[in-house]
Scaffold this motif. Structure first.
Motif, PDB file in Angstrom:
ATOM      1  N   ARG A   1       3.860  -5.994  -3.206  1.00  0.00           N
ATOM      2  CA  ARG A   1       4.984  -6.099  -2.282  1.00  0.00           C
ATOM      3  C   ARG A   1       6.034  -5.017  -2.542  1.00  0.00           C
ATOM      4  O   ARG A   1       6.065  -4.408  -3.604  1.00  0.00           O
ATOM      5  CB  ARG A   1       5.645  -7.480  -2.405  1.00  0.00           C
ATOM      6  CG  ARG A   1       4.697  -8.656  -2.253  1.00  0.00           C
ATOM      7  CD  ARG A   1       3.951  -8.641  -0.943  1.00  0.00           C
ATOM      8  NE  ARG A   1       3.048  -9.787  -0.829  1.00  0.00           N
ATOM      9  CZ  ARG A   1       2.002  -9.831  -0.031  1.00  0.00           C
ATOM     10  NH1 ARG A   1       1.715  -8.777   0.736  1.00  0.00           N
ATOM     11  NH2 ARG A   1       1.240 -10.904   0.023  1.00  0.00           N
ATOM     12  N   HIS A   2       6.882  -4.815  -1.556  1.00  0.00           N
ATOM     13  CA  HIS A   2       7.940  -3.816  -1.624  1.00  0.00           C
ATOM     14  C   HIS A   2       8.862  -4.090  -2.812  1.00  0.00           C
ATOM     15  O   HIS A   2       9.446  -5.163  -2.922  1.00  0.00           O
ATOM     16  CB  HIS A   2       8.726  -3.853  -0.307  1.00  0.00           C
ATOM     17  CG  HIS A   2       9.861  -2.891  -0.227  1.00  0.00           C
ATOM     18  ND1 HIS A   2      11.178  -3.288  -0.318  1.00  0.00           N
ATOM     19  CD2 HIS A   2       9.890  -1.543  -0.066  1.00  0.00           C
ATOM     20  CE1 HIS A   2      11.968  -2.245  -0.194  1.00  0.00           C
ATOM     21  NE2 HIS A   2      11.220  -1.169  -0.044  1.00  0.00           N
ATOM     22  N   HIS A   3       8.954  -3.129  -3.737  1.00  0.00           N
ATOM     23  CA  HIS A   3       9.814  -3.236  -4.925  1.00  0.00           C
ATOM     24  C   HIS A   3       9.505  -4.486  -5.755  1.00  0.00           C
ATOM     25  O   HIS A   3      10.382  -5.008  -6.449  1.00  0.00           O
ATOM     26  CB  HIS A   3      11.296  -3.273  -4.517  1.00  0.00           C
ATOM     27  CG  HIS A   3      11.797  -1.988  -3.941  1.00  0.00           C
ATOM     28  ND1 HIS A   3      13.061  -1.856  -3.403  1.00  0.00           N
ATOM     29  CD2 HIS A   3      11.216  -0.762  -3.797  1.00  0.00           C
ATOM     30  CE1 HIS A   3      13.247  -0.620  -2.957  1.00  0.00           C
ATOM     31  NE2 HIS A   3      12.130   0.065  -3.190  1.00  0.00           N
ATOM     32  N   GLN A   4       8.253  -4.958  -5.716  1.00  0.00           N
ATOM     33  CA  GLN A   4       7.939  -6.279  -6.266  1.00  0.00           C
ATOM     34  C   GLN A   4       8.363  -6.493  -7.715  1.00  0.00           C
ATOM     35  O   GLN A   4       9.059  -7.461  -8.031  1.00  0.00           O
ATOM     36  CB  GLN A   4       6.435  -6.564  -6.145  1.00  0.00           C
ATOM     37  CG  GLN A   4       6.058  -7.936  -6.694  1.00  0.00           C
ATOM     38  CD  GLN A   4       4.593  -8.261  -6.539  1.00  0.00           C
ATOM     39  OE1 GLN A   4       3.894  -7.683  -5.719  1.00  0.00           O
ATOM     40  NE2 GLN A   4       4.105  -9.186  -7.352  1.00  0.00           N
ATOM     41  N   ILE A   5       7.931  -5.607  -8.613  1.00  0.00           N
ATOM     42  CA  ILE A   5       8.250  -5.797 -10.032  1.00  0.00           C
ATOM     43  C   ILE A   5       9.756  -5.763 -10.240  1.00  0.00           C
ATOM     44  O   ILE A   5      10.324  -6.613 -10.958  1.00  0.00           O
ATOM     45  CB  ILE A   5       7.564  -4.717 -10.895  1.00  0.00           C
ATOM     46  CG1 ILE A   5       6.032  -4.897 -10.847  1.00  0.00           C
ATOM     47  CG2 ILE A   5       8.063  -4.778 -12.334  1.00  0.00           C
ATOM     48  CD1 ILE A   5       5.268  -3.805 -11.576  1.00  0.00           C
ATOM     49  N   ARG A   6      10.420  -4.843  -9.619  1.00  0.00           N
ATOM     50  CA  ARG A   6      11.860  -4.681  -9.790  1.00  0.00           C
ATOM     51  C   ARG A   6      12.613  -5.924  -9.300  1.00  0.00           C
ATOM     52  O   ARG A   6      13.553  -6.404  -9.958  1.00  0.00           O
ATOM     53  CB  ARG A   6      12.330  -3.429  -9.044  1.00  0.00           C
ATOM     54  CG  ARG A   6      11.680  -2.158  -9.581  1.00  0.00           C
ATOM     55  CD  ARG A   6      11.806  -0.981  -8.611  1.00  0.00           C
ATOM     56  NE  ARG A   6      13.191  -0.561  -8.450  1.00  0.00           N
ATOM     57  CZ  ARG A   6      13.571   0.377  -7.592  1.00  0.00           C
ATOM     58  NH1 ARG A   6      12.658   0.980  -6.825  1.00  0.00           N
ATOM     59  NH2 ARG A   6      14.837   0.718  -7.490  1.00  0.00           N
ATOM     60  N   VAL A   7      12.202  -6.461  -8.162  1.00  0.00           N
ATOM     61  CA  VAL A   7      12.868  -7.639  -7.584  1.00  0.00           C
ATOM     62  C   VAL A   7      12.586  -8.888  -8.408  1.00  0.00           C
ATOM     63  O   VAL A   7      13.500  -9.664  -8.729  1.00  0.00           O
ATOM     64  CB  VAL A   7      12.399  -7.861  -6.130  1.00  0.00           C
ATOM     65  CG1 VAL A   7      13.039  -9.131  -5.559  1.00  0.00           C
ATOM     66  CG2 VAL A   7      12.743  -6.669  -5.263  1.00  0.00           C
ATOM     67  N   GLN A   8      11.322  -9.104  -8.756  1.00  0.00           N
ATOM     68  CA  GLN A   8      10.976 -10.324  -9.480  1.00  0.00           C
ATOM     69  C   GLN A   8      11.574 -10.355 -10.881  1.00  0.00           C
ATOM     70  O   GLN A   8      12.071 -11.398 -11.327  1.00  0.00           O
ATOM     71  CB  GLN A   8       9.458 -10.502  -9.538  1.00  0.00           C
ATOM     72  CG  GLN A   8       8.851 -10.928  -8.207  1.00  0.00           C
ATOM     73  CD  GLN A   8       7.407 -11.381  -8.340  1.00  0.00           C
ATOM     74  OE1 GLN A   8       6.508 -10.543  -8.332  1.00  0.00           O
ATOM     75  NE2 GLN A   8       7.205 -12.681  -8.453  1.00  0.00           N
TER      76      GLN A   8
END
Length: 229
Positions: free
Chosen positions: A161-168
């Motif tokens: 997903r878009h920016h997944q690691i950073r967001v989660q």
């Protein structure tokens, strides 16, 4: 830009994307990976017409690491099916501020992409446009820097997903070091540094031979140098 090519044949090209370079065609005069790959292919075998380069997956501009590009449409279709079917293995290293509660675990969230502001948010299941996001993490090392606790994590993406690691990671209380979008500490003017995230390993199935192939690069960046890898 000198490409660090890890593997190449008639169907695919595996390359290390440098930090600060767009992984697809950029709408500016700045270099981007697709243009550089096309230039490389043309240099090897000059011919009339533009070389085909299929974008299979993406890395955020401030993130470096291993990427695969397709050199034929058939290869692109095969690799895209692998990505959508979660048949590839993508492993990242990240340096986060703080320490996860558990030494290893899985985060499952629903992310909604805000295209207007180019960011994503964790939202409730059922929100229109929200998509499931899943990753596994493991603490590799932990240390203190100038009174702040930092953790080196190994992260495996189950979804892309878009920016997944950073967001989660931010949503679970351990934002990435240097992340100017999701870590409040680095949103101040003048506090400029690269986000400590690196796509270190990629496993795919070759679109023609069917062979499993893994490519790895040691993470680069000053924050990663603090840890033993």
């Amino acid at each position: 830009m000198n490409l660090n090519i890890l593997y190449e044949d008639k169907e695919i090209l595996i390359v290390e994307k440098p930090v600060g370079i767009e992984s697809q065609s950029a709408r500016s005069f700045e270099p981007d990976m697709v243009s550089e790959v096309k230039r490389h292919i043309h240099t090897l075998s000059p011919k009339s017409g533009e070389s085909y380069v299929g974008v299979i997956h993406r890395l955020d501009k401030p993130v470096g690491g291993v990427m695969v590009y397709a050199k034929t449409k058939n290869a692109a279709e095969s690799l895209s099916r692998q990505v959508s079917g979660h048949e590839t293995d993508k492993m990242y290293y990240a340096v986060v501020c703080g320490k996860p509660v558990e030494n290893f675990g899985t985060y499952v969230d629903y992310l909604w992409k805000d295209g207007k502001n180019n960011c994503s948010k964790i939202v409730e299941k059922g929100i229109k446009g929200a998509k499931a996001a899943e990753l596994d993490f493991k603490i590799v090392d932990n240390k203190e820097l100038q009174g702040e606790e930092l953790s080196l994590l190994e992260i495996r993406l189950k979804t892309g997903r878009h920016h997944q690691i950073r967001v989660q990671m931010a949503g679970h209380g351990t934002p990435l070091w240097g992340d100017q979008k999701y870590n409040p500490r680095f949103q101040q003017k003048g506090n400029r540094t690269n986000v400590a995230l690196f796509a270190s390993s990629l496993t795919i199935t070759h679109p023609v031979t069917g062979k499993k192939m893994t490519f790895s690069v040691k993470p680069k960046g000053e924050m990663f140098d603090l840890f033993s890898l």
